[in-house]
Design a protein around this motif. Structure first.
Motif, short mmCIF file in Angstrom:
data_model
loop_
_atom_site.label_atom_id
_atom_site.label_comp_id
_atom_site.label_asym_id
_atom_site.label_seq_id
_atom_site.Cartn_x
_atom_site.Cartn_y
_atom_site.Cartn_z
N LEU A 1 30.43 46.50 95.33
CA LEU A 1 31.74 47.02 94.94
C LEU A 1 32.14 48.20 95.81
O LEU A 1 31.33 49.08 96.10
N GLU A 2 33.40 48.24 96.19
CA GLU A 2 33.93 49.32 97.01
C GLU A 2 34.72 50.26 96.10
O GLU A 2 35.86 49.98 95.72
N GLN A 3 34.10 51.37 95.69
CA GLN A 3 34.74 52.27 94.73
C GLN A 3 34.99 53.66 95.29
O GLN A 3 35.43 54.55 94.57
N SER A 4 34.69 53.88 96.56
CA SER A 4 34.82 55.22 97.14
C SER A 4 36.24 55.46 97.64
O SER A 4 37.03 54.54 97.86
N LEU A 5 36.56 56.75 97.82
CA LEU A 5 37.85 57.15 98.39
C LEU A 5 37.68 57.47 99.87
O LEU A 5 36.61 57.89 100.31
N ASP A 6 38.73 57.28 100.63
CA ASP A 6 38.72 57.74 102.02
C ASP A 6 38.85 59.26 102.07
O ASP A 6 38.20 59.91 102.89
N ILE B 1 37.98 45.62 78.92
CA ILE B 1 37.23 45.67 80.18
C ILE B 1 37.62 46.97 80.86
O ILE B 1 38.71 47.12 81.39
N LEU B 2 36.70 47.93 80.82
CA LEU B 2 37.00 49.29 81.23
C LEU B 2 36.70 49.51 82.71
O LEU B 2 35.97 48.72 83.33
N PRO B 3 37.27 50.60 83.29
CA PRO B 3 36.91 50.95 84.66
C PRO B 3 35.40 51.07 84.79
O PRO B 3 34.73 51.61 83.91
N GLY B 4 34.87 50.58 85.90
CA GLY B 4 33.43 50.48 86.08
C GLY B 4 32.97 49.05 85.91
O GLY B 4 32.09 48.57 86.62
N ASP B 5 33.61 48.36 84.95
CA ASP B 5 33.37 46.92 84.76
C ASP B 5 34.50 46.10 85.37
O ASP B 5 34.28 45.01 85.89
N SER B 6 35.73 46.60 85.27
CA SER B 6 36.87 45.83 85.77
C SER B 6 36.75 45.53 87.26
O SER B 6 37.20 44.49 87.73
N TYR C 1 36.14 41.71 91.76
CA TYR C 1 35.34 41.23 92.89
C TYR C 1 35.07 39.73 92.78
O TYR C 1 35.29 38.99 93.73
N VAL C 2 34.56 39.28 91.62
CA VAL C 2 34.21 37.86 91.50
C VAL C 2 35.46 36.98 91.56
O VAL C 2 35.43 35.87 92.11
#
Length: 421
Positions: free
Chosen positions: A325-330, A11-16, A21-22
């Protein structure tokens, strides 16, 4: 090149992030229902599953990963979660706790040796709950409503809840004999597994995938025709509670859960989404009023369910549900020149220790490439530091949405970003 074993997955980054989340939604929902987490070993003594799951089940007969350790003990990678939770309940005397019923949830990998296919792996992840210590039909409805609530909170709409009752002991005994009488004339036409089931657990003949089209299946006796008054009343109360909270369901008298420990309420939740696949079941569960005693504990009622995360993600995809999904950086820190690298590293770490998501370049990229990296990471702010900034004790902070730039003192960077929010 060494490849992963068949029936497993990376389960790679982007899917993990979807998994995280779930899983978090499930944890939060369980806490709202006052369920607490329990964690059990990935492997147990083989006897636990032979007794707890049932030696007539496909899981025990065909699908378990069993091995002998150096102490000549037979151990098995857990194929499901309920038996382990009940074993922990008995061993740790949770039945003596002043908090009853014990409402527990779990999350972890399970292992079954079967033919891998989409949504069905040899190592898979189950989320599940168990409520131990109550015979109230209201808790059956609570467990079912929690499962439905979970799927709906993720955005699934094409759901179908199917429920049945397997009755009490007297109901099952009468139904058992009726099934034996019904299927006996067709015994030789049934698969070998069903011929064995007819002797040991004839109700499981109804769950057979090989013989499901046999004419005798269509005319088999229904458990609903053999319910005692008490069992019928129990089931009617469960459905009344579901009606009261607006949970829609379909009663299917042929629904038989595949594990031996179930009685009374049984249910499955299916996806009705087009393109989901031929195997539509998302989750299932039911009541198991004799399992605690079978594993050495006192008489204790229980009910629970388990769901596959893999199949859940398939259902979300089939309905085109996008998870928030929250994937952004501050912030992303850009360093110009070697002298600024140490300060850039220090600023990045300061941002992190103050609760902000931050990163920097570690490949000695040019300035333009560092800005591209900030874009890829969806950074809200880019902090630029070079020789001039080191001399002035300030950084240049660019707001990526507006292009606005400001010079901010080193000790004001965190408060600036938090205030801008």
């Amino acid at each position: 090149m060494i490849r992963l074993p068949r029936g497993t997955q990376d389960i790679l980054p982007g899917d993990s992030e979807k998994w995280q989340y779930v899983e978090q939604v499930f944890v939060d929902l369980c806490r709202r229902y006052n369920y607490q987490e329990i964690r059990t070993p990935i492997f147990e003594h083989t006897e636990l599953f032979e007794r707890g799951v049932g030696d007539t089940t496909d899981i025990v007969q065909k699908e378990m990963y069993t091995f002998t350790d150096r102490g000549d003990r037979s151990l098995t990678l857990r194929p499901e979660g309920t038996a382990s939770v009940v074993r922990a309940f008995v061993q740790n005397k949770l039945f003596g706790s002043n908090q009853q019923p014990q409402k527990l949830f779990y999350n972890g990998p399970m292992f079954r040796y079967e033919r891998p296919q989409q949504g069905r792996m040899r190592q898979f992840v189950q989320l599940g709950i168990e409520a131990l210590g109550s015979k109230d039909p209201a808790i059956d409805a609570e467990v079912i409503s929690l499962a439905i609530n979970f799927y709906q909170s993720l955005g699934l709409k094409s759901l179908r809840l199917v429920i049945n009752t397997l009755g009490d002991k007297e109901s099952r005994e009468q139904h058992r004999q009726a099934l034996v009488n019904h299927f006996h004339p067709y015994r030789e036409e049934l698969c070998q597994d069903c011929q064995l089931r007819l002797d040991k657990n004839p109700m499981r003949v109804l769950d057979c995938k090989k013989d499901k089209e046999h004419p005798a299946m269509q005319t088999a006796p229904k458990i609903l025709d053999y319910l005692t008054p008490e069992a019928k009343d129990y089931f009617e109360k469960v459905t009344a509670y579901l009606d009261a909270v607006g949970v829609e369901y379909v009663i299917d008298s042929n629904l038989v859960r595949g594990l031996d420990y179930y009685n009374h309420t049984a249910f499955e939740i299916m996806s009705a989404a087009s393109g989901f696949g031929s195997i539509t079941t998302l989750s299932g569960g039911g009541r198991y009023n004799g399992l605690v005693e079978d594993l050495g504990g006192p008489e204790t009622a229980g009910i629970g369910f388990a769901l596959s995360v893999e199949r859940l993600l398939m259902a979300l995809e089939a309905e085109d549900v996008e998870l928030p999904l929250e994937q952004s950086l501050d912030a992303y820190v850009v360093a110009i020149g070697e002298k600024a690298e140490a300060k850039a590293f220090e600023i990045t770490q300061t941002l992190r220790t103050n609760g902000l998501k931050a990163d920097k370049d570690y490949l000695k990229k040019k300035i333009k490439a560092q800005f591209k990296a900030a874009d890829r990471n969806q950074a809200a702010y880019v902090i630029v530091i070079g020789e001039n900034e080191l001399t002035n004790g300030q950084v240049s902070i660019k707001t990526m949405t507006t292009g606005e730039q400001e010079n901010i003192a080193f000790d004001q960077i965190v408060s600036y970003i938090k205030q801008k929010g």
